[in-house]
Design an enzyme around this catalytic site. Structure first.
Site, mmCIF file in Angstrom:
data_model
loop_
_atom_site.group_PDB
_atom_site.id
_atom_site.type_symbol
_atom_site.label_atom_id
_atom_site.label_comp_id
_atom_site.label_asym_id
_atom_site.label_seq_id
_atom_site.Cartn_x
_atom_site.Cartn_y
_atom_site.Cartn_z
ATOM 1 N NE ARG A 223 5.926 6.834 2.939
ATOM 2 C CZ ARG A 223 5.100 5.620 2.643
ATOM 3 N NH1 ARG A 223 5.371 4.642 3.159
ATOM 4 N NH2 ARG A 223 3.961 5.858 1.846
ATOM 5 C CG HIS A 271 8.651 0.382 1.384
ATOM 6 N ND1 HIS A 271 8.815 1.720 1.275
ATOM 7 C CD2 HIS A 271 7.197 0.413 1.676
ATOM 8 C CE1 HIS A 271 7.529 2.199 1.593
ATOM 9 N NE2 HIS A 271 6.441 1.647 1.865
HETATM 10 P P1 NDP Z 1 -3.597 7.952 8.994
HETATM 11 O O1 NDP Z 1 -3.790 9.191 8.135
HETATM 12 O O2 NDP Z 1 -4.932 6.775 8.938
HETATM 13 O O3 NDP Z 1 -3.250 7.871 10.321
HETATM 14 C C1 NDP Z 1 -2.256 8.791 10.657
HETATM 15 C C2 NDP Z 1 -1.962 8.833 12.263
HETATM 16 O O4 NDP Z 1 -0.796 9.588 12.344
HETATM 17 C C3 NDP Z 1 -3.350 9.568 12.927
HETATM 18 O O5 NDP Z 1 -3.650 8.663 14.058
HETATM 19 C C4 NDP Z 1 -2.872 11.077 13.147
HETATM 20 O O6 NDP Z 1 -3.292 11.692 14.120
HETATM 21 C C5 NDP Z 1 -1.235 10.706 13.389
HETATM 22 N N1 NDP Z 1 -0.463 11.796 13.252
HETATM 23 C C6 NDP Z 1 -0.160 12.464 11.942
HETATM 24 N N2 NDP Z 1 0.493 13.750 12.254
HETATM 25 C C7 NDP Z 1 0.837 13.616 13.543
HETATM 26 C C8 NDP Z 1 1.649 14.575 14.343
HETATM 27 N N3 NDP Z 1 2.205 15.573 14.025
HETATM 28 N N4 NDP Z 1 1.243 14.237 15.733
HETATM 29 C C9 NDP Z 1 0.858 13.353 16.445
HETATM 30 N N5 NDP Z 1 0.141 12.328 15.409
HETATM 31 C C10 NDP Z 1 -0.003 12.666 14.031
HETATM 32 O O7 NDP Z 1 -2.513 6.836 8.181
HETATM 33 P P2 NDP Z 1 -2.511 5.430 7.973
HETATM 34 O O8 NDP Z 1 -2.566 4.583 9.549
HETATM 35 O O9 NDP Z 1 -3.129 4.759 6.883
HETATM 36 O O10 NDP Z 1 -0.915 4.924 7.617
HETATM 37 C C11 NDP Z 1 0.167 5.577 8.271
HETATM 38 C C12 NDP Z 1 1.574 5.680 7.474
HETATM 39 O O11 NDP Z 1 2.132 4.305 7.297
HETATM 40 C C13 NDP Z 1 1.356 5.926 6.002
HETATM 41 O O12 NDP Z 1 1.264 7.353 5.851
HETATM 42 C C14 NDP Z 1 2.648 5.455 5.406
HETATM 43 O O13 NDP Z 1 3.764 6.435 5.656
HETATM 44 C C15 NDP Z 1 2.938 4.292 6.215
HETATM 45 N N6 NDP Z 1 2.781 2.990 5.595
HETATM 46 C C16 NDP Z 1 3.815 2.194 5.309
HETATM 47 C C17 NDP Z 1 3.590 1.011 4.588
HETATM 48 C C18 NDP Z 1 4.877 -0.081 4.459
HETATM 49 O O14 NDP Z 1 4.827 -1.066 3.687
HETATM 50 N N7 NDP Z 1 5.811 0.350 5.403
HETATM 51 C C19 NDP Z 1 2.472 0.526 3.939
HETATM 52 C C20 NDP Z 1 1.333 1.537 4.127
HETATM 53 C C21 NDP Z 1 1.500 2.892 4.825
HETATM 54 P P3 NDP Z 1 -4.825 12.013 14.025
HETATM 55 O O15 NDP Z 1 -5.547 10.588 14.173
HETATM 56 O O16 NDP Z 1 -5.025 12.878 15.415
HETATM 57 O O17 NDP Z 1 -4.939 12.550 12.800
HETATM 58 C C1 OXD Z 2 1.890 3.043 1.453
HETATM 59 C C2 OXD Z 2 3.116 2.251 1.339
HETATM 60 O O1 OXD Z 2 1.995 4.038 1.699
HETATM 61 O O2 OXD Z 2 3.135 1.138 0.487
HETATM 62 O O3 OXD Z 2 0.926 2.058 1.046
HETATM 63 O O4 OXD Z 2 4.398 2.486 1.898
#
Ligand code: NDP
Ligand code: OXD
Length: 308
Positions: A223, A271
């Site tokens: 983000r 994005h």
């Molecule tokens: P998940 O919830 O599956 O994974 C999040 C990961 O981040 C987990 O491994 C989690 O750790 C880790 N995490 C969260 N908070 C912390 C922290 N404080 N310290 C260390 N590690 C942390 O999310 P997704 O993989 O599905 O998606 C990630 C992000 O990608 C979305 O939230 C969104 O913002 C972004 N996104 C962007 C898109 C784009 O087009 N640019 C499209 C889709 C998503 P743990 O495994 O230990 O819980």
């Molecule tokens: C999502 C995105 O969160 O599109 O899926 O960024």
């Protein structure tokens, strides 16, 4: 009982066509054609209205049409309202493609070659084997893990950092805040795939950049608010960061004339790293409606305490 959709209308029309085939009994409505608000039990949205519960008093389930939920103000929702994020293979495939493209572009000096072409310069930069390049992925969730798995076969040295650590073949896992400095010190190309929470907001900042090897490169497809953009510009000026690929910015779009638009060491995309694909998203939504009725755990249920 109706499912209301509020997001890109063109993709909403695709949801409607698929749902007409797969769930003809489900009443599906596309914002702003909501019909009787009392009918709305399920709401799939990118940006729900502020007064959600007042408008839809019978709402039972809120679904994000994206993988993230940072655009929802979770504090304003009743604590017992289940919130599900979108966990579907279309999003994963798109992100794997984007991160592979970005990492390979940085690894193979594409930014330099685009500039050289514009200047009609034919100059070779020594090719470094992937095995000498250390890639580090922040976030090892649905997206981070899939991207790591795709990067390993190229031969990169791949590591990932997350809150709790994750066992992935060929990937070195670092867990928690204490392990972050060691992870950063071994990272030449840093990829951010974290969710945006109070803990992760602004973490791509000057202090973090200083812990990377000089000349490290950045990919942010998490983000925009993960990144301190002024700190990135300063790090690019000093050479601490040598190039960046940004799919997300703050704000989106960047303001007119923002230095990131024209920075010679930065690629910006609007994005688009990944997009929810209607065909696979509808499958998951229908499965979640089934689970909701059966009292089974939802796919992508958001932990309201953690915020993701
Ligand atoms: P998940 O919830 O599956 O994974 C999040 C990961 O981040 C987990 O491994 C989690 O750790 C880790 N995490 C969260 N908070 C912390 C922290 N404080 N310290 C260390 N590690 C942390 O999310 P997704 O993989 O599905 O998606 C990630 C992000 O990608 C979305 O939230 C969104 O913002 C972004 N996104 C962007 C898109 C784009 O087009 N640019 C499209 C889709 C998503 P743990 O495994 O230990 O819980
Ligand atoms: C999502 C995105 O969160 O599109 O899926 O960024």
């Amino acid at each position: 009982m109706a499912l209301l959709y509020k997001s890109d209308p063109a993709r909403g029309a695709e949801w409607a066509a698929i749902l007409a085939q797969k769930a003809p009994d489900l009443s599906f409505r596309i914002w702003p054609e909501i019909g009787d608000p009392a009918d709305i039990r399920y709401f799939a949205a990118w940006m729900p209205p502020d007064d959600l519960m007042t408008q839809f008093p019978n709402l039972e389930l809120l679904i994000s049409v994206g993988a993230g939920v940072d655009h929802f103000d979770l504090s304003k929702l009743p604590p017992d309202l289940p919130v599900a994020r979108m966990v579907e293979p279309g999003i994963v495939d798109g992100m794997v493609e984007y991160v592979s493209m970005a990492v390979l572009s940085l690894h193979r000096d594409l930014i330099d070659y685009v500039a050289q072409q514009r200047a009609e310069v034919w100059k070779q930069i020594r090719v470094r084997p992937a095995s000498t390049r250390r890639v580090g992925v922040l976030g090892l969730g649905m997206l981070g893990e899939a991207c790591c798995r795709m990067l390993v076969p190229f031969g990169f040295q791949v590591a990932g950092w997350s809150r709790s650590g994750r066992d992935i073949d060929g990937v070195t896992s670092f867990a928690g805040t204490d392990a972050l400095p060691e992870f950063l010190a071994r990272t030449d190309i840093l990829v951010c795939l974290l969710p945006l929470t109070d803990e992760t907001r602004g973490m791509l900042n000057a202090e973090l950049f200083a812990q990377l090897p000089k000349g490290a490169k950045l990919v942010n497809s998490g983000r925009g608010a993960h990144l301190d953009q002024d700190a990135l510009l300063a790090a690019l000026d000093s050479g601490q960061i040598s190039a960046a690929v940004l799919d997300v910015t703050s704000p989106e779009p960047l303001t007119t004339g923002h230095p990131l638009w024209s920075h010679p060491r930065v690629l910006v995309t609007p994005h688009i790293a990944s997009m929810t694909q209607p065909e696979t998203a509808v499958e998951v939504v229908l499965e979640n409606l089934r689970r909701h009725h059966a009292g089974e755990p939802l796919i992508g249920l958001v932990d309201r305490q953690r915020g993701y």
